[in-house]
Scaffold this active site. Sequence first.
Site, short mmCIF file in Angstrom:
data_model
loop_
_atom_site.label_atom_id
_atom_site.label_comp_id
_atom_site.label_asym_id
_atom_site.label_seq_id
_atom_site.Cartn_x
_atom_site.Cartn_y
_atom_site.Cartn_z
N ILE A 44 0.84 -1.20 0.00
CA ILE A 44 0.00 0.00 0.00
C ILE A 44 0.87 1.25 0.00
CG2 ILE A 44 -1.79 1.28 1.24
CD1 ILE A 44 -2.77 -1.41 0.07
N LYS A 45 0.57 2.14 -0.96
CA LYS A 45 1.35 3.37 -1.08
C LYS A 45 0.55 4.51 -0.45
CE LYS A 45 4.24 4.96 -4.94
NZ LYS A 45 4.22 5.15 -6.39
N VAL A 46 1.21 5.23 0.45
CA VAL A 46 0.54 6.35 1.12
C VAL A 46 1.42 7.60 0.98
CG1 VAL A 46 -0.61 4.85 2.83
CG2 VAL A 46 1.60 5.88 3.40
#
Length: 216
Positions: free
Chosen positions: A82-84
């Site tokens: 997951i890219k945040v």
Amino acid sequence: MKFFADTADTAEIAELAATGLLDGVTTNPSLIAKAGRDIMEVTREICGLTRGPVSAEVVALDHAGMMREAEVLRKIAENVCIKVPLTIDGLKTCKALTGEGTMVNVTLCFSANQALLAAKAGASFISPFVGRHDDNGFDGMQLISDIRLIYDNYSFQTEILVASIRHGIHVLESAKIGADVITAPPAVIKGLFKHVLTDKGIEGFLADWAKTGQSI
Ligand code: G3P
């Protein structure tokens, strides 16, 4: 150093995966828009093309929204990362997700202090954008050196994933500094194989070989 492809183009990913040199993929909302495909469908397909991490980015700006979107995205496949974004809510989300065993890539990093915060939040990867840094009159590779020094000082396990790579010199400098990963457009990765003297050498060998009249 690991090589990730920075694209959502599945044909290009498949071509690079076939070399055996591809270690993962990064996507972002702009790359999904460029591919013109449904995020769930294209991310699922990409996850089947590589065993390595495939970054899929949330678009919510608040922690609760990011957690909701991460829940949807991480169900796509085991190798989804997951890219945040590097914001307070992004790092809060990073801490929560890594605590649950989900890989997290913290993106849009433009300072070593931001990278320090991401490591403290337990990020699996930090993505400093060297090309955009250079574009704005800063030294992208100096940023990578600073992050390497800080991470080594404290033995942080967060991997430095050099992003926004524009050319082979960015790749070379990343390797010299000891970055863990580079993510680059397929054209840049393919360009690394090329050298004019390699082509010229092959041409010369083939011309001489033809004169022998032999075959192998
Ligand atoms: O993955 C995001 C990053 O690599 C973006 O690159 O070329 O849009 O600055 P660029």
